[in-house]
Write a protein that holds these residues in place. Structure first.
Motif, PDB file in Angstrom:
ATOM      1  N   PHE A 123       0.827  -1.200   0.000  1.00  0.00           N
ATOM      2  CA  PHE A 123       0.000   0.000   0.000  1.00  0.00           C
ATOM      3  C   PHE A 123       0.863   1.252   0.000  1.00  0.00           C
ATOM      4  O   PHE A 123       0.574   2.222  -0.712  1.00  0.00           O
ATOM      5  N   GLN A 124       1.925   1.268   0.804  1.00  0.00           N
ATOM      6  CA  GLN A 124       2.813   2.423   0.813  1.00  0.00           C
ATOM      7  C   GLN A 124       3.495   2.592  -0.542  1.00  0.00           C
ATOM      8  O   GLN A 124       3.716   3.718  -1.007  1.00  0.00           O
ATOM      9  N   HIS A 125       3.837   1.475  -1.176  1.00  0.00           N
ATOM     10  CA  HIS A 125       4.379   1.535  -2.540  1.00  0.00           C
ATOM     11  C   HIS A 125       3.369   2.196  -3.472  1.00  0.00           C
ATOM     12  O   HIS A 125       3.741   3.046  -4.299  1.00  0.00           O
ATOM     13  N   THR A 126       2.111   1.833  -3.348  1.00  0.00           N
ATOM     14  CA  THR A 126       1.067   2.411  -4.189  1.00  0.00           C
ATOM     15  C   THR A 126       0.988   3.920  -4.019  1.00  0.00           C
ATOM     16  O   THR A 126       0.898   4.670  -5.005  1.00  0.00           O
ATOM     17  N   ILE A 127       1.047   4.380  -2.774  1.00  0.00           N
ATOM     18  CA  ILE A 127       0.996   5.824  -2.513  1.00  0.00           C
ATOM     19  C   ILE A 127       2.192   6.521  -3.145  1.00  0.00           C
ATOM     20  O   ILE A 127       2.061   7.590  -3.762  1.00  0.00           O
ATOM     21  N   ARG A 128       3.365   5.908  -3.024  1.00  0.00           N
ATOM     22  CA  ARG A 128       4.565   6.537  -3.603  1.00  0.00           C
ATOM     23  C   ARG A 128       4.495   6.570  -5.124  1.00  0.00           C
ATOM     24  O   ARG A 128       4.884   7.566  -5.755  1.00  0.00           O
ATOM     25  N   VAL A 129       4.011   5.494  -5.742  1.00  0.00           N
ATOM     26  CA  VAL A 129       3.869   5.481  -7.201  1.00  0.00           C
ATOM     27  C   VAL A 129       2.883   6.562  -7.637  1.00  0.00           C
ATOM     28  O   VAL A 129       3.110   7.246  -8.648  1.00  0.00           O
ATOM     29  N   LEU A 130       1.802   6.727  -6.898  1.00  0.00           N
ATOM     30  CA  LEU A 130       0.852   7.789  -7.204  1.00  0.00           C
ATOM     31  C   LEU A 130       1.538   9.154  -7.185  1.00  0.00           C
ATOM     32  O   LEU A 130       1.361   9.967  -8.101  1.00  0.00           O
ATOM     33  N   HIS A 131       2.343   9.394  -6.168  1.00  0.00           N
ATOM     34  CA  HIS A 131       3.035  10.688  -6.075  1.00  0.00           C
ATOM     35  C   HIS A 131       4.078  10.847  -7.179  1.00  0.00           C
ATOM     36  O   HIS A 131       4.255  11.954  -7.708  1.00  0.00           O
ATOM     37  N   TRP A 132       4.759   9.764  -7.537  1.00  0.00           N
ATOM     38  CA  TRP A 132       5.700   9.847  -8.657  1.00  0.00           C
ATOM     39  C   TRP A 132       4.955  10.186  -9.944  1.00  0.00           C
ATOM     40  O   TRP A 132       5.443  10.977 -10.765  1.00  0.00           O
TER      41      TRP A 132
END
Length: 213
Positions: free
Chosen positions: A35-44
């Motif tokens: 989930f944290q990976h998902t949030i970071r990909v969204l921000h990228w």
């Protein structure tokens, strides 16, 4: 943040927890959160698309939020297909616009095939999603990942961590990015790792005639 994206993220978080896809099944990587990976990909994705008028940000960001929802505790080589199926079901349940939903579903389904990133005809939004996915956990985060993995292996020396960094975060590889912004960020991340590895090599006196004594 966009309220719609918050709703999407809440759904993805609950779905991952229900299907045991939140944590990495690799015992060496309990610190990795899907989930944290998902949030970071969204921000990228947001960062790579910022200021660009040729990008459908709604499509890109929605695909980023759902791109890994299909992770479970096994068989994750097929997670992209499962993620696309999960998004399709959600889109139908919520009555999302069908044409847009189909485009997002296709992006999610193919995001793991990074060979498409340079294939002529690949849509810009798909390229940006792949770039964002590749940028996460590189650079400084890659170093931390290597060190935490070595800690979980109960590495017996700093040198073991150094050699692992050289084989992982600092390995030689071509810049896989396509867009100029992503290429520059990739080079900056790799530069950080290279500088860190060089300083660590000096600190550990690797190469000294006394090193192996």
């Amino acid at each position: 943040m966009n309220e719609t994206y918050k709703q999407y993220l809440s759904y993805v978080k609950e779905y991952l927890m229900e299907h045991k896809g939140m944590e990495s099944p690799n015992p060496l990587h309990p610190f990795r959160s899907r989930f944290q990976h998902t949030i970071r990909v969204l921000h990228w994705c947001m960062r790579l698309a910022e200021g660009r008028e040729d990008v459908d940000c709604e499509r890109l960001c929605t695909a980023a939020i759902f791109h890994d929802i299909g992770y479970t505790d096994r068989d994750n080589e097929h997670h992209a297909e499962r993620s696309a199926e999960a998004f399709r079901a959600y889109a139908r349940q919520k009555g999302l616009e069908e044409g847009l939903s189909r485009k997002i579903e296709r992006m999610i389904a193919c995001h793991s095939d990074k060979s498409l990133i340079r294939k002529p005809g690949t849509e810009l939004e798909t390229i940006l999603l792949m770039e964002a996915d590749l940028l996460d956990e590189e650079g400084a985060m890659g170093i931390v990942w290597d060190c935490m993995s070595m800690g979980n292996l109960h590495a017996s020396s700093y040198a073991r961590a150094y050699y692992h960094i050289m084989e992982s975060s600092n390995k030689e590889e071509p810049n896989p990015m396509v867009t100029e912004r992503a290429r520059n960020i990739w080079e900056e991340k790799k530069g950080i790792v290279s500088k860190f590895a060089h300083l660590l090599e000096q600190d550990l006196m690797i190469g000294s005639e006394y090193f192996e004594i």
